[in-house]
Enzyme design. Structure first.
Site, mmCIF file in Angstrom:
data_model
loop_
_atom_site.group_PDB
_atom_site.id
_atom_site.type_symbol
_atom_site.label_atom_id
_atom_site.label_comp_id
_atom_site.label_asym_id
_atom_site.label_seq_id
_atom_site.Cartn_x
_atom_site.Cartn_y
_atom_site.Cartn_z
ATOM 1 N N HIS A 149 0.832 -1.198 0.000
ATOM 2 C CA HIS A 149 0.000 0.000 0.000
ATOM 3 C C HIS A 149 0.871 1.255 0.000
ATOM 4 C CE1 HIS A 149 -2.899 3.028 1.345
ATOM 5 N NE2 HIS A 149 -3.831 2.203 0.919
ATOM 6 N N GLU A 165 -3.003 2.893 -7.235
ATOM 7 C CA GLU A 165 -3.419 3.964 -6.331
ATOM 8 C C GLU A 165 -2.359 5.057 -6.341
ATOM 9 O OE1 GLU A 165 -3.387 2.991 -2.217
ATOM 10 O OE2 GLU A 165 -1.432 2.063 -2.381
#
Length: 236
Positions: free
Chosen positions: A81, A151
């Site tokens: 992430h 992302e």
């Protein structure tokens, strides 16, 4: 690092929305401390971890292994992430090792990639994403257990999103890079978009070519904000 046992009540409405949208896969990643309680509260909803350690066990104080999260009810984990890359200085090799560790335990994996604002402003977004995918994706990846998420770090929690054309361009590049790495298996890998996804923009983002779903951040903290995204996906 959000959530408490008291907030697990939000999962009730999310699980109900998921049941009403059988064509949509709804997964919720919660803090380690809530995996067991969340799995028990909504047994029909896929509950996962926000991260795992790359080792199966050992002297890694404060870390949590894939086997540990699986034991308490997780069916998947997120790795790589953007916040872990930025705040914990994790590398693409770390993400690769964590994905491999999760796979050894039979967990589904969502692997994240994405550029910083400075990298995009320097017209390096495509190269950065390609390099992250090349160094992070396991050789045996396929859609039965592996999902990729794009992302852009500058869009996380900021309310800013790339244009639909920008999203489509990166997702097309990501698909092509996957095809180079894992061949025909790339066609079965879902590529999610993550970065300030809301009920208002979800439908248009999810209708973008090569966008197979959304990695939802802040809007997943409450049912009021998350359910409209599920409904948008169901309406496509």
């Amino acid at each position: 690092m959000n959530g408490s046992r008291a907030l697990l009540v939000e999962l009730d409405a999310i699980a109900a929305a998921a049941s009403a949208a059988p064509g949509v896969d709804v997964w919720v990643a919660v803090p380690f401390t809530l995996i067991a309680a969340a799995s028990e509260r909504v047994p029909g909803l896929a509950i996962g971890a926000e991260d795992v350690h790359e080792a199966d066990s050992g002297a890694h104080t404060g870390c949590v292994s894939a086997a540990m999260v699986k034991e308490v009810g997780a069916s998947f984990t997120i790795v790589g992430h953007s916040e872990r890359r930025a705040d914990q200085h994790e590398t693409s090799h770390d993400a690769w090792a964590k994905a491999a560790a999760a796979r050894r335990q039979g967990l589904q994996v969502i692997l994240c990639c994405g550029e910083t604002e400075a990298e995009r402003d320097a017209d390096r977004a495509e190269r950065v994403v390609q390099a992250q995918i090349e160094k992070s994706v396991p050789d045996n990846a396929d859609g039965s257990w592996f999902t990729l998420a794009y992302e852009p770090r500058w869009a996380i929690g900021t309310g800013r999103t790339p244009t639909l054309d920008e999203i489509a361009a990166i997702h097309a590049i990501a698909r092509a890079k996957l095809r180079m790495l894992i061949g025909d298996a790339a066609a079965g890998v879902r590529i999610l978009y993550g970065g300030s996804v809301t009920g208002a923009n979800a439908a248009s983002i999810l209708a973008t070519p090569n966008v197979d779903g959304a990695l939802v951040g802040g809007a997943s903290l409450t049912a009021d904000k998350f359910v409209p995204i599920i409904e948008a996906a169901a309406g496509l």
